[in-house]
Design a protein around this motif. Structure first.
Motif, PDB file in Angstrom:
ATOM      1  N   UNK A 141      33.909 -39.625 -49.855  1.00  0.00           N
ATOM      2  CA  UNK A 141      34.386 -38.763 -50.944  1.00  0.00           C
ATOM      3  C   UNK A 141      34.013 -37.324 -50.640  1.00  0.00           C
ATOM      4  N   UNK A 142      34.968 -36.421 -50.836  1.00  0.00           N
ATOM      5  CA  UNK A 142      34.670 -34.997 -50.693  1.00  0.00           C
ATOM      6  C   UNK A 142      34.824 -34.363 -52.063  1.00  0.00           C
ATOM      7  N   UNK A 143      33.740 -33.805 -52.561  1.00  0.00           N
ATOM      8  CA  UNK A 143      33.694 -33.252 -53.924  1.00  0.00           C
ATOM      9  C   UNK A 143      34.269 -34.264 -54.930  1.00  0.00           C
ATOM     10  N   UNK A 144      34.024 -35.528 -54.667  1.00  0.00           N
ATOM     11  CA  UNK A 144      34.432 -36.584 -55.596  1.00  0.00           C
ATOM     12  C   UNK A 144      35.803 -37.181 -55.317  1.00  0.00           C
ATOM     13  N   UNK A 201      38.965 -26.523 -51.637  1.00  0.00           N
ATOM     14  CA  UNK A 201      38.104 -27.471 -52.355  1.00  0.00           C
ATOM     15  C   UNK A 201      36.670 -27.397 -51.846  1.00  0.00           C
ATOM     16  N   UNK A 202      36.530 -27.331 -50.541  1.00  0.00           N
ATOM     17  CA  UNK A 202      35.187 -27.284 -49.951  1.00  0.00           C
ATOM     18  C   UNK A 202      34.460 -26.004 -50.341  1.00  0.00           C
ATOM     19  N   UNK A 203      35.166 -24.881 -50.309  1.00  0.00           N
ATOM     20  CA  UNK A 203      34.492 -23.599 -50.526  1.00  0.00           C
ATOM     21  C   UNK A 203      34.336 -23.248 -52.008  1.00  0.00           C
ATOM     22  N   UNK A 204      35.311 -23.665 -52.835  1.00  0.00           N
ATOM     23  CA  UNK A 204      35.264 -23.292 -54.260  1.00  0.00           C
ATOM     24  C   UNK A 204      34.847 -24.451 -55.174  1.00  0.00           C
ATOM     25  N   UNK A 205      34.569 -25.596 -54.584  1.00  0.00           N
ATOM     26  CA  UNK A 205      33.990 -26.741 -55.296  1.00  0.00           C
ATOM     27  C   UNK A 205      34.952 -27.443 -56.249  1.00  0.00           C
ATOM     28  N   UNK A 206      36.241 -27.032 -56.273  1.00  0.00           N
ATOM     29  CA  UNK A 206      37.235 -27.726 -57.098  1.00  0.00           C
ATOM     30  C   UNK A 206      38.610 -27.508 -56.478  1.00  0.00           C
ATOM     31  N   UNK A 216      28.659 -31.783 -51.912  1.00  0.00           N
ATOM     32  CA  UNK A 216      29.882 -31.611 -51.119  1.00  0.00           C
ATOM     33  C   UNK A 216      30.525 -32.949 -50.759  1.00  0.00           C
ATOM     34  N   UNK A 217      29.722 -33.855 -50.266  1.00  0.00           N
ATOM     35  CA  UNK A 217      30.306 -35.053 -49.669  1.00  0.00           C
ATOM     36  C   UNK A 217      29.402 -36.254 -49.878  1.00  0.00           C
ATOM     37  N   UNK A 262      33.921 -27.520 -43.389  1.00  0.00           N
ATOM     38  CA  UNK A 262      32.756 -28.210 -43.960  1.00  0.00           C
ATOM     39  C   UNK A 262      31.474 -27.459 -43.663  1.00  0.00           C
ATOM     40  N   UNK A 263      31.338 -26.979 -42.422  1.00  0.00           N
ATOM     41  CA  UNK A 263      30.117 -26.239 -42.064  1.00  0.00           C
ATOM     42  C   UNK A 263      29.932 -25.044 -42.999  1.00  0.00           C
ATOM     43  N   UNK A 264      31.039 -24.343 -43.256  1.00  0.00           N
ATOM     44  CA  UNK A 264      30.942 -23.152 -44.100  1.00  0.00           C
ATOM     45  C   UNK A 264      30.513 -23.536 -45.527  1.00  0.00           C
ATOM     46  N   UNK A 265      31.063 -24.629 -46.030  1.00  0.00           N
ATOM     47  CA  UNK A 265      30.675 -25.097 -47.365  1.00  0.00           C
ATOM     48  C   UNK A 265      29.176 -25.399 -47.394  1.00  0.00           C
ATOM     49  N   UNK A 266      28.670 -26.002 -46.313  1.00  0.00           N
ATOM     50  CA  UNK A 266      27.236 -26.336 -46.263  1.00  0.00           C
ATOM     51  C   UNK A 266      26.374 -25.088 -46.132  1.00  0.00           C
TER      52      UNK A 266
END
Ligand code: COA
Length: 384
Positions: free
Chosen positions: A33-36, A54-59, A22-23, A347-351
């Motif tokens: 960097x977040x997802x790059x 971006x955080x939830x779907x990784x792109x 993620x980060x 961010x919490x949800x992505x984690x």
């Protein structure tokens, strides 16, 4: 120091708790960097809704994906009547972070498909946690001022709509842009205390609502999300630029921490604080009020000098300038930490999602330093 089976690191400093995609924080060079994607690019080109995707779907989303996503996020802005009633019933003396923690747990009862167990919960379908945190904070402020709830606007960014719901009037474009980008800056920051808390709770296979509620409790603390509130307390206590030096000398002699300064990861200035400083300059000019900027720059300069003399350079973090930006946007201090939460919830949800993908329950050890095994004595044989 070695425990029976492990290594002891106070505050878990230097301990790698899990892998993540993620980060990444490069603390030596002040990069995030977040997802790059660099935080500078995300702040310049994206907005909070896109960063949440971006955080939830990784792109990053394509154009149609982003449009559909915005429509979905904006459609979930309004909060259910029951939640509004809960906000109204909350004691006025309580801090809104306590309210947010409770509302988050309560909210899970009002999602369409009641989620009892997280293993089957697809958080991406229940955006309430991310979207409605902002509406709850705004509703709290209306309740605090004894004003009616302001229903959300469907056509403004997440940040601009938040300003509208809190202040009851449409923000100017620059205000909406700054507010929304402040949310981007706070959306994600690797394994900090609140995110780690969210992951620990997720690792027990509890619900995402419980994870987020617990993370909010961690964020409330003044060493974490509460710092920008304290920065403004400090600025007010100092009062004028010429009083910075004596105030700092006193504070350092008393071993007080200067709020908004220092970071476990960054060994140079936090990259987000450069962007935040830019916003403070902009909003200072627009509002014609340079009071906060002048005092903060003087604290930064003189604190840096004093810490360099001690061979311990400590730099501003993201919270150093954010409180002044929010104050000039007309937001009350009591909302600062909740505003951090309404960004970091993405961010919490992505984690939480990442934790569940390859889960192992967190269970560290402790280094016992208490008494050796001893006999239990009846009460009349005990002495002080
Ligand atoms: N003011 C004065 N001294 C500070 C300081 C600050 N803001 N931040 C760190 N230091 C000093 C400590 O006193 C300590 O000195 P010592 O080695 O002589 O005891 C040293 O720097 C290391 O600090 P420590 O608190 O152990 O670092 P940490 O990594 O555990 O904590 C923070 C990091 C962010 C909690 C800490 O810098 C802090 O409390 N900052 C103020 C609160 C804040 O702005 N929080 C928001 C973070 S985004």
């Amino acid at each position: 120091m070695s425990a029976d089976t492990g290594t002891f690191c106070k505050g878990l400093e230097g301990v790698i708790a899990d892998t993540t995609t993620i980060c990444r924080i490069d603390g030596q060079n002040g990069k995030l960097y977040i997802r790059g994607y660099s935080i500078e690019d995300l702040a310049r080109y994206s907005d909070f809704e896109e960063v949440t995707y971006l955080l939830l779907y990784e792109r990053l989303p394509t154009k149609p994906e982003l449009e559909a996503w915005r429509t979905r996020m904006r459609a979930s802005r309004d909060i259910p009547t029951q939640v509004r009633e809960m906000i109204r019933a909350f004691p006025v003396s309580a801090h809104p972070m306590q309210l947010l923690q409770s509302v988050m747990a309560y909210m899970s009862s009002y999602v369409e498909h009641r989620i009892q167990h997280s293993a089957t919960c697809d958080c991406k379908d229940t955006l309430h946690q991310v979207v409605q945190t902002a509406s709850v904070v705004a509703a709290y402020q209306c309740s605090r001022e004894n004003k009616p709830y302001v229903p959300p606007l469907p056509d403004r960014s997440h940040g601009a709509n938040f300003l509208y719901m809190v202040r009851g009037r449409e923000p100017e474009d620059y205000e909406g842009r700054i507010m929304d980008t402040c949310l981007v800056l706070h959306a994600e920051h690797e394994f900090n205390a609140s995110t780690f808390t969210a992951r620990v709770v997720a690792s027990t296979l509890s619900t995402c609502y419980c994870s987020i509620s617990a993370a909010m409790g961690a964020l409330y603390g003044s060493l974490h999300g509460g710092a920008n509130e304290r920065v403004m307390d400090m600025v007010e206590e100092i009062g004028t630029k010429d009083r910075v030096g004596p105030w700092l000398d006193r504070a350092l002699a008393q071993k007080r921490k200067v709020m908004g300064m220092g970071h476990r990861e960054y060994k140079v200035k936090d990259p987000r604080s450069y962007i935040m400083e830019g916003f403070l300059k902009e909003v200072t000019e627009k509002k014609g009020d340079s009071r906060y900027y002048e005092i903060l720059k003087e604290i930064e300069r003189q604190f840096h000098e004093r810490m360099e003399e001690k061979g311990k350079p400590i730099h501003p973090n993201v919270d150093f300038y954010s409180g002044a930006v929010y104050t000039l946007l007309g937001l009350p201090r009591i909302l600062f930490t909740p505003m951090f939460a309404m960004a970091r919830v993405a961010g919490w949800l992505a984690h939480v999602l990442e934790q569940r993908k390859d889960n192992r329950i967190y269970r560290p050890e402790s280094l016992y330093q208490g008494p050796a095994p001893r006999d239990w004595l009846p009460i009349d044989q005990r002495v002080d």
